[in-house]
Motif scaffolding. Sequence first.
Motif, PDB file in Angstrom:
ATOM      1  N   SER A   1       0.819  -1.216   0.000  1.00 56.64           N
ATOM      2  CA  SER A   1       0.000   0.000   0.000  1.00 56.64           C
ATOM      3  C   SER A   1       0.849   1.260   0.000  1.00 56.64           C
ATOM      4  O   SER A   1       0.360   2.336  -0.335  1.00 56.64           O
ATOM      5  CB  SER A   1      -0.955   0.002   1.197  1.00 56.64           C
ATOM      6  OG  SER A   1      -0.266   0.232   2.399  1.00 56.64           O
ATOM      7  N   LEU A   2       2.110   1.128   0.332  1.00 49.11           N
ATOM      8  CA  LEU A   2       3.030   2.268   0.276  1.00 49.11           C
ATOM      9  C   LEU A   2       3.158   2.785  -1.154  1.00 49.11           C
ATOM     10  O   LEU A   2       3.361   3.972  -1.379  1.00 49.11           O
ATOM     11  CB  LEU A   2       4.390   1.848   0.838  1.00 49.11           C
ATOM     12  CG  LEU A   2       5.456   2.896   1.010  1.00 49.11           C
ATOM     13  CD1 LEU A   2       5.022   3.957   2.011  1.00 49.11           C
ATOM     14  CD2 LEU A   2       6.758   2.258   1.485  1.00 49.11           C
ATOM     15  N   GLY A   3       3.019   1.879  -2.116  1.00 47.12           N
ATOM     16  CA  GLY A   3       3.064   2.270  -3.525  1.00 47.12           C
ATOM     17  C   GLY A   3       4.442   2.705  -3.992  1.00 47.12           C
ATOM     18  O   GLY A   3       4.564   3.516  -4.911  1.00 47.12           O
ATOM     19  N   ALA A   4       5.492   2.180  -3.377  1.00 42.74           N
ATOM     20  CA  ALA A   4       6.856   2.565  -3.733  1.00 42.74           C
ATOM     21  C   ALA A   4       7.247   1.953  -5.083  1.00 42.74           C
ATOM     22  O   ALA A   4       7.134   0.749  -5.283  1.00 42.74           O
ATOM     23  CB  ALA A   4       7.834   2.119  -2.657  1.00 42.74           C
ATOM     24  N   SER A   5       7.679   2.806  -5.986  1.00 42.38           N
ATOM     25  CA  SER A   5       8.106   2.392  -7.319  1.00 42.38           C
ATOM     26  C   SER A   5       9.620   2.327  -7.402  1.00 42.38           C
ATOM     27  O   SER A   5      10.326   2.823  -6.522  1.00 42.38           O
ATOM     28  CB  SER A   5       7.596   3.391  -8.356  1.00 42.38           C
ATOM     29  OG  SER A   5       6.199   3.452  -8.340  1.00 42.38           O
ATOM     30  N   HIS A   6      10.106   1.741  -8.496  1.00 42.62           N
ATOM     31  CA  HIS A   6      11.552   1.689  -8.756  1.00 42.62           C
ATOM     32  C   HIS A   6      12.135   3.099  -8.659  1.00 42.62           C
ATOM     33  O   HIS A   6      11.616   4.038  -9.251  1.00 42.62           O
ATOM     34  CB  HIS A   6      11.802   1.117 -10.149  1.00 42.62           C
ATOM     35  CG  HIS A   6      13.241   1.157 -10.551  1.00 42.62           C
ATOM     36  ND1 HIS A   6      14.150   0.233 -10.112  1.00 42.62           N
ATOM     37  CD2 HIS A   6      13.917   2.026 -11.326  1.00 42.62           C
ATOM     38  CE1 HIS A   6      15.334   0.528 -10.616  1.00 42.62           C
ATOM     39  NE2 HIS A   6      15.219   1.609 -11.360  1.00 42.62           N
ATOM     40  N   GLY A   7      13.179   3.246  -7.877  1.00 38.30           N
ATOM     41  CA  GLY A   7      13.851   4.532  -7.721  1.00 38.30           C
ATOM     42  C   GLY A   7      13.319   5.396  -6.602  1.00 38.30           C
ATOM     43  O   GLY A   7      13.936   6.406  -6.255  1.00 38.30           O
ATOM     44  N   ASP A   8      12.173   5.036  -6.015  1.00 38.21           N
ATOM     45  CA  ASP A   8      11.639   5.810  -4.890  1.00 38.21           C
ATOM     46  C   ASP A   8      12.523   5.607  -3.665  1.00 38.21           C
ATOM     47  O   ASP A   8      13.083   4.527  -3.449  1.00 38.21           O
ATOM     48  CB  ASP A   8      10.217   5.383  -4.539  1.00 38.21           C
ATOM     49  CG  ASP A   8       9.180   5.859  -5.539  1.00 38.21           C
ATOM     50  OD1 ASP A   8       9.540   6.635  -6.457  1.00 38.21           O
ATOM     51  OD2 ASP A   8       8.007   5.455  -5.409  1.00 38.21           O
ATOM     52  N   VAL A   9      12.609   6.635  -2.842  1.00 36.95           N
ATOM     53  CA  VAL A   9      13.380   6.565  -1.608  1.00 36.95           C
ATOM     54  C   VAL A   9      12.407   6.397  -0.452  1.00 36.95           C
ATOM     55  O   VAL A   9      11.413   7.122  -0.350  1.00 36.95           O
ATOM     56  CB  VAL A   9      14.248   7.833  -1.418  1.00 36.95           C
ATOM     57  CG1 VAL A   9      15.011   7.768  -0.098  1.00 36.95           C
ATOM     58  CG2 VAL A   9      15.210   7.988  -2.587  1.00 36.95           C
ATOM     59  N   VAL A  10      12.697   5.415   0.403  1.00 44.53           N
ATOM     60  CA  VAL A  10      11.882   5.166   1.581  1.00 44.53           C
ATOM     61  C   VAL A  10      12.727   5.341   2.833  1.00 44.53           C
ATOM     62  O   VAL A  10      13.957   5.284   2.783  1.00 44.53           O
ATOM     63  CB  VAL A  10      11.256   3.749   1.561  1.00 44.53           C
ATOM     64  CG1 VAL A  10      10.285   3.612   0.396  1.00 44.53           C
ATOM     65  CG2 VAL A  10      12.319   2.675   1.512  1.00 44.53           C
ATOM     66  N   LEU A  11      12.040   5.565   3.942  1.00 46.26           N
ATOM     67  CA  LEU A  11      12.705   5.753   5.225  1.00 46.26           C
ATOM     68  C   LEU A  11      12.332   4.600   6.146  1.00 46.26           C
ATOM     69  O   LEU A  11      11.144   4.317   6.351  1.00 46.26           O
ATOM     70  CB  LEU A  11      12.271   7.085   5.847  1.00 46.26           C
ATOM     71  CG  LEU A  11      12.850   7.426   7.211  1.00 46.26           C
ATOM     72  CD1 LEU A  11      14.369   7.589   7.129  1.00 46.26           C
ATOM     73  CD2 LEU A  11      12.209   8.696   7.743  1.00 46.26           C
ATOM     74  N   LEU A  12      13.339   3.934   6.671  1.00 51.01           N
ATOM     75  CA  LEU A  12      13.152   2.838   7.620  1.00 51.01           C
ATOM     76  C   LEU A  12      13.527   3.328   9.009  1.00 51.01           C
ATOM     77  O   LEU A  12      14.536   4.021   9.167  1.00 51.01           O
ATOM     78  CB  LEU A  12      14.051   1.653   7.259  1.00 51.01           C
ATOM     79  CG  LEU A  12      13.893   1.057   5.880  1.00 51.01           C
ATOM     80  CD1 LEU A  12      15.005   0.051   5.615  1.00 51.01           C
ATOM     81  CD2 LEU A  12      12.533   0.398   5.761  1.00 51.01           C
ATOM     82  N   ARG A  13      12.724   2.964   9.992  1.00 51.80           N
ATOM     83  CA  ARG A  13      13.027   3.305  11.383  1.00 51.80           C
ATOM     84  C   ARG A  13      12.853   2.042  12.225  1.00 51.80           C
ATOM     85  O   ARG A  13      11.953   1.245  11.979  1.00 51.80           O
ATOM     86  CB  ARG A  13      12.078   4.371  11.904  1.00 51.80           C
ATOM     87  CG  ARG A  13      12.257   5.733  11.298  1.00 51.80           C
ATOM     88  CD  ARG A  13      11.346   6.738  12.018  1.00 51.80           C
ATOM     89  NE  ARG A  13      11.530   8.071  11.485  1.00 51.80           N
ATOM     90  CZ  ARG A  13      10.696   8.661  10.627  1.00 51.80           C
ATOM     91  NH1 ARG A  13       9.628   8.014  10.201  1.00 51.80           N
ATOM     92  NH2 ARG A  13      10.930   9.871  10.203  1.00 51.80           N
ATOM     93  N   ALA A  14      13.717   1.900  13.236  1.00 49.77           N
ATOM     94  CA  ALA A  14      13.614   0.760  14.155  1.00 49.77           C
ATOM     95  C   ALA A  14      14.107   1.198  15.518  1.00 49.77           C
ATOM     96  O   ALA A  14      14.925   2.111  15.638  1.00 49.77           O
ATOM     97  CB  ALA A  14      14.426  -0.422  13.654  1.00 49.77           C
ATOM     98  N   GLU A  15      13.591   0.513  16.518  1.00 47.76           N
ATOM     99  CA  GLU A  15      14.016   0.817  17.871  1.00 47.76           C
ATOM    100  C   GLU A  15      14.280  -0.481  18.607  1.00 47.76           C
ATOM    101  O   GLU A  15      13.524  -1.445  18.466  1.00 47.76           O
ATOM    102  CB  GLU A  15      12.933   1.614  18.596  1.00 47.76           C
ATOM    103  CG  GLU A  15      13.411   2.189  19.891  1.00 47.76           C
ATOM    104  CD  GLU A  15      12.511   3.298  20.401  1.00 47.76           C
ATOM    105  OE1 GLU A  15      12.707   3.677  21.551  1.00 47.76           O
ATOM    106  OE2 GLU A  15      11.633   3.757  19.666  1.00 47.76           O
TER     107      GLU A  15
END
Length: 93
Positions: free
Chosen positions: A56-70
């Motif tokens: 559902s994020l809809g991230a396409s080739h070349g899109d930049v995403v942000l990952l967070r973890a704790e």
Amino acid sequence: MPERTATIASRVGLHARPASIFAEAVSDLELDVTISAADAGPGEALDAGSILSLMSLGASHGDVVLLRAEGPGADEALDQLAKILETDHDPAA
């Protein structure tokens, strides 16, 4: 909270196959991991262990995403997860 950016490498984006590979890697961790578009606010972060959320994020080739973890080991886990997203998991056409 540690975070990493990653560029989606799969040619058709974060669809079923790469989402499944990524979600499985997240589920192997004892950390809460979220994902969002790089320019999204913290309230728009989704559960990175959910295939439906990833798609559902809809991230396409070349899109930049942000990952967070704790949690313990978050930095190392985020490095490994970013590598998964930055790998093209689509079979050669």
